[in-house]
Design an enzyme around this catalytic site. Structure first.
Site, PDB file in Angstrom:
ATOM      1  CG  ASP A  74      34.595  26.888  46.354  1.00 52.56           C
ATOM      2  OD1 ASP A  74      35.555  26.907  45.564  1.00 52.56           O
ATOM      3  OD2 ASP A  74      33.624  26.117  46.201  1.00 52.56           O
ATOM      4  CD  GLU A 136      36.348  22.551  42.306  1.00 52.12           C
ATOM      5  OE1 GLU A 136      36.628  21.508  41.689  1.00 52.12           O
ATOM      6  OE2 GLU A 136      36.173  22.562  43.540  1.00 52.12           O
TER       7      GLU A 136
END
Length: 383
Positions: A74, A136
């Site tokens: 991400d 994350e």
């Protein structure tokens, strides 16, 4: 595809944390399957996001032990940023490669995936693993799901390299991250009848100041670790909202705070200190005005710090391959602490500079990718 091809493909997939990451994960999965591998996906509860874990077996077929190459898929948003070029199209300009995630951290993932054919051709005595996570950036949500699955399946990993941008220099420690939301509930009243209310904003302000007192004590008294750029733990209140009108005593005030603790500072003790102030001082004050006053806490994020052992094999290997013995400790967080807590010795080392992460016109330099490729080649050969 080589590293540059992969980075071009990965950058084109918008994996901002608010979006699904399945387009990226399934693209990598399908390529690994074409090479005869068996990647495993673990999904979030909604099925919109997934981690990928894939083992490249040793030459005898062994799958236990070895080293994991870890990266998060991400990225942070580009909202409000005035990019010079399309952030989701890898663009070469002035000897730099621009795109959201090029540095943090699709560059590392591109290197790892692009080198899989070479890894498979290397006669390794131990396996190599790929470990790519979701979310994350918003709270390290995905990695614990993957690590729990590894534990449930009895998969053992001897060491891990998290490829966050460190300019290809080993980082052996970072602070923990804990984020909390606090809601202070008082009683509304017309501001002309102040004694009939309980002002949530004013009482929240007392708590915010108490949190500031914790920060100032750390700054003055430590504990300290001079290897960090900020050599003590920090805690800050960064968002506040409350009240409905200028002539109404506020019934609710909500704020968020975060603390970044040195690994030697237990985060549970920090939160316990804050809650002890609420129970011992703040609530008695509030309930003298309104018997049903209350304060609620909600944990928004928790990622442990990293404190790698210099004696660990993975630390010694990364130091030997980078020819770098400097002790680097950073204030930003990674998933490395999660791997370490799961019993997997971990070091952070990856291409690009953290100075470029999250910024407008994020970039990675081709030489950093080339250094990463050489490093990963040596990691595979060491196995």
């Amino acid at each position: 595809m080589n590293t540059l091809d992969w980075l071009t493909a990965l950058a084109a997939i918008d994996t901002t944390s608010r979006n699904a990451n399945l387009g990226l994960i399934e693209t990598v999965r399908d390529d690994l399957r074409r090479q005869g591998l068996d990647p495993r996906l673990t999904h979030n509860a909604e099925g919109t996001k997934a981690n990928l874990f894939c083992t490249l077996p040793a030459r005898d077929g062994g799958t236990q032990g070895g080293i994991a190459l870890s990266g998060h898929t991400d990225t942070v948003p580009v909202d409000g940023q005035d990019w010079t070029s399309d952030p989701f199209k890898l663009t070469e300009r002035g000897g730099k490669l621009y795109a959201r995630g090029s540095c943090d951290m699709k560059g590392f993932i591109a290197c790892a995936v692009g080198m899989v054919p070479e890894f498979l051709a290397t006669p390794r005595a131990r396996p190599l693993h790929l470990a790519f996570s979701y979310d994350e950036e918003i709270a390290c949500i995905g990695a614990p799901v993957m690590l729990a699955d590894l534990q449930a399946r009895g998969v053992r990993v001897d060491g891990c390299i998290v490829g966050e941008p460190t300019s290809m220099k080993p980082v052996v420690a970072h602070k923990g991250l804990n984020a909390w939301r606090c809601r202070v509930h008082g009683k509304a009243a017309h501001s002309s009848l102040t004694p009939r209310g309980c002002n949530a904003i004013e009482h929240a302000a007392r708590l915010i100041c108490a949190i500031r007192d914790v920060a100032e004590a750390w700054r003055a008294e430590g504990p300290f670790d001079d290897c960090y750029d900020v050599p003590y733990s920090t805690i800050t209140t960064n968002m506040v909202s409350g009240g409905i009108a200028m002539n109404t005593i506020a019934q609710l005030c909500e704020f968020t705070y975060e603390f970044r603790n040195l690994p030697v500072v237990p985060p549970a003790e920090v939160q316990a200190r804050i809650e002890a102030y609420v129970q011992g001082e703040l609530l008695p004050r509030m309930r003298s005005e309104y018997a049903e006053a209350r304060v609620e806490f909600e944990n928004l994020a928790a990622a442990p710090g990293l404190d790698a052992s210099e004696q660990a094999a993975i630390t010694q290997l990364v130091r030997a391959l980078t020819q770098d013995a400097s002790v680097r400790k950073v204030a930003y967080g990674t998933e490395a602490g999660l791997f370490q807590r799961a019993g997997i010795p971990t070091v952070v080392c990856g291409p690009g500079s953290i100075e470029q992460a999250h910024k407008v016109d994020e970039f990675v330099e081709p030489d950093q990718l080339a250094q990463c490729e050489r490093f990963l080649r040596q990691v595979a050969e060491s196995l």
